[in-house]
Design an enzyme around this catalytic site. Structure first.
Site, PDB file in Angstrom:
ATOM      1  N   LYS A 126     -12.105   0.961   7.003  1.00 18.08           N
ATOM      2  CA  LYS A 126     -12.664   0.144   5.844  1.00 18.08           C
ATOM      3  C   LYS A 126     -13.768  -0.811   6.278  1.00 18.08           C
ATOM      4  O   LYS A 126     -14.852  -0.426   6.819  1.00 18.08           O
ATOM      5  CB  LYS A 126     -11.415  -0.652   5.258  1.00 18.08           C
ATOM      6  CG  LYS A 126     -10.161   0.277   5.126  1.00 18.08           C
ATOM      7  CD  LYS A 126     -10.564   1.329   4.301  1.00 18.08           C
ATOM      8  CE  LYS A 126      -9.057   2.309   3.770  1.00 18.08           C
ATOM      9  NZ  LYS A 126      -8.240   2.624   4.603  1.00 18.08           N
ATOM     10  N   ASP A 149      -1.345  -7.170   7.345  1.00 19.92           N
ATOM     11  CA  ASP A 149      -2.368  -6.116   7.249  1.00 19.92           C
ATOM     12  C   ASP A 149      -3.532  -6.884   6.580  1.00 19.92           C
ATOM     13  O   ASP A 149      -3.668  -7.281   5.510  1.00 19.92           O
ATOM     14  CB  ASP A 149      -1.947  -4.942   6.265  1.00 19.92           C
ATOM     15  CG  ASP A 149      -3.111  -3.998   5.918  1.00 19.92           C
ATOM     16  OD1 ASP A 149      -4.089  -4.236   6.427  1.00 19.92           O
ATOM     17  OD2 ASP A 149      -2.550  -3.195   5.520  1.00 19.92           O
ATOM     18  N   TYR A 184       0.847  -1.281   0.043  1.00 21.35           N
ATOM     19  CA  TYR A 184      -0.173   0.185  -0.092  1.00 21.35           C
ATOM     20  C   TYR A 184       0.761   1.120   0.023  1.00 21.35           C
ATOM     21  O   TYR A 184       1.969   1.303   0.612  1.00 21.35           O
ATOM     22  CB  TYR A 184      -0.964   0.019   1.220  1.00 21.35           C
ATOM     23  CG  TYR A 184      -1.617   1.379   1.690  1.00 21.35           C
ATOM     24  CD1 TYR A 184      -2.471   1.781   0.565  1.00 21.35           C
ATOM     25  CD2 TYR A 184      -1.457   1.959   2.688  1.00 21.35           C
ATOM     26  CE1 TYR A 184      -2.951   3.066   0.864  1.00 21.35           C
ATOM     27  CE2 TYR A 184      -2.043   3.194   3.154  1.00 21.35           C
ATOM     28  CZ  TYR A 184      -2.784   3.640   2.021  1.00 21.35           C
ATOM     29  OH  TYR A 184      -3.257   4.716   2.396  1.00 21.35           O
TER      30      TYR A 184
END
Length: 384
Positions: free
Chosen positions: A204, A179, A107
């Protein structure tokens, strides 16, 4: 309700773990403790374990208890953002001179932490395709303290074998942090596969309604949990009580929402595969995905994230992103509304020009919970 033995199901724990009725009023939802400090029972005598809300807060405790239950860990910790949670993992485990392995399509925000923040602090990092276990073994150094894993990765949806990575890390005297944002504990529980720490952007899927920023960590054992808590308290990037309450509210419907996210994603993938303007589809549920077997082994569903490449290159991909009406062009993911984004200039702009640069014809979708027929119609008109 006894939450210990036998263990209730996932949805039951999502609704009840850490969320006993308020003893004062009987309220079935934990109150929002909008308070900075707590009256003490004498000097050094904590009342019910609380003294100052940076250290502990009852609303945050409810969320942290629930998170630990859902991930199967010893201790959960809630933060102001996913980046704040990531920062605490790295500061807890690493010191100047240490080395970390990161995914080769990590990311963008995490890459920025390593390349611009921790590099100046003396922490070295190596991007590695974590799906290639031989490459992982070859990249391990005597100074490697951590493997930082995303699975699936963002935005190319590559899969890493969590159990195998844990074995490699532990044999090298290192730790594995995962993650788990793209899956949520509804689909994947890395701690049960050998990971030491799980990280979430609770913004999220856990929050699920695009109305809160937050992060979380769950530690597999109490010793690691205590070390992470020390840094959480010392650095201060904690979740506020209202944010914690919003995430806790979102978690109550997590399993229901995830089922719809996955179902909508599967239908959209079928559409994209047959569309002449689409040259490649990335989705772990596809039998020809390179790591499909790993996904089937360690995930309980294939998720609500889909990426695809568009014929015509960057201009065509941008046109698709800007041409949707129901899909909102926006950062983030995991909410009830469907989102579309252009990673090369949005979420992954930080890796532009590096070895981690993403294709400029790539589009990423976060499938919401709308009627899938409407989502399909919107994509058809945008793809032309």
């Amino acid at each position: 309700m006894d939450m210990k033995s036998p263990e209730p199901g996932f949805a039951t724990r999502a609704i009840h773990a850490g969320q006993e009725s308020d003893p004062l009023t009987g309220a079935v939802v934990p109150p929002i403790y909008a308070v900075s400090t707590f009256e003490q029972d004498g000097v050094g005598g904590l009342r019910a374990g609380y003294d100052y809300s940076r250290s502990t807060n009852p609303t945050r405790t409810a969320l942290e208890t629930c998170l630990a239950s859902l991930e199967g860990g010893a201790r959960g910790l809630a933060f102001a953002s996913g980046q704040a949670a990531t920062d605490v993992v790295l500061r807890t485990i690493c010191a100047p001179g240490d080395h970390v392995l990161i995914p080769s399509d990590v990311y963008g925000g995490t890459y920025r932490l390593f390349s611009t923040v921790y590099a100046r602090w003396g922490v070295e990092y190596t991007p590695v395709p974590l799906e290639d276990l031989d490459a992982v073994r070859a990249a391990i150094r005597p100074t490697t303290k951590l493997i930082w894993c995303e699975t699936p990765t963002n935005p190319l949806l590559r899969l890493a074998d969590i159990a195998a990575l844990a074995e490699i890390a532990h044999n090298a005297g290192a730790l594995l942090a995962v993650d788990n944002t793209f899956c949520s504990p509804a689909l994947q529980t890395p701690l049960t596969l050998g990971a030491d720490v799980v990280m979430h952007s609770t913004t999220k899927y856990l929050g699920g309604h695009s109305d809160v920023i937050g992060g979380a960590l769950v530690a597999r054992d109490a010793e690691m949990g205590d070390a992470l808590y020390f840094h959480q308290n010392a650095l201060g990037g904690v979740a506020g009580p209202f944010d914690a309450w919003l995430v806790l509210r979102g978690i109550k419907t997590l399993e229901l929402r995830i089922e719809r996210h996955c179902a909508n994603a599967a239908a959209i993938v079928e559409l994209l595969q047959s569309h002449p303007q689409v040259t490649q589809v990335y989705y772990p549920g596809l039998p020809d995905h390179p790591q499909h077997e790993i996904a089937a082994k360690q995930m309980r569903g294939f998720g609500g994230m889909v990426s695809f490449r568009v014929a015509g290159g960057a201009a065509a991909a941008l046109a698709v992103c800007e041409g949707t009406q129901l899909f909102k062009l926006a950062y983030s993911l995991g909410g009830v509304e469907s989102l579309i984004e252009y990673p090369a200039k949005m979420t992954h702009a930080a890796v532009s020009g590096s070895s981690l640069e993403v294709p400029d014809d790539l589009v990423r979708l976060s499938l919401g919970v709308e009627n899938v027929e409407d989502l399909m119609a919107d994509l058809r008109q945008s793809l032309g």
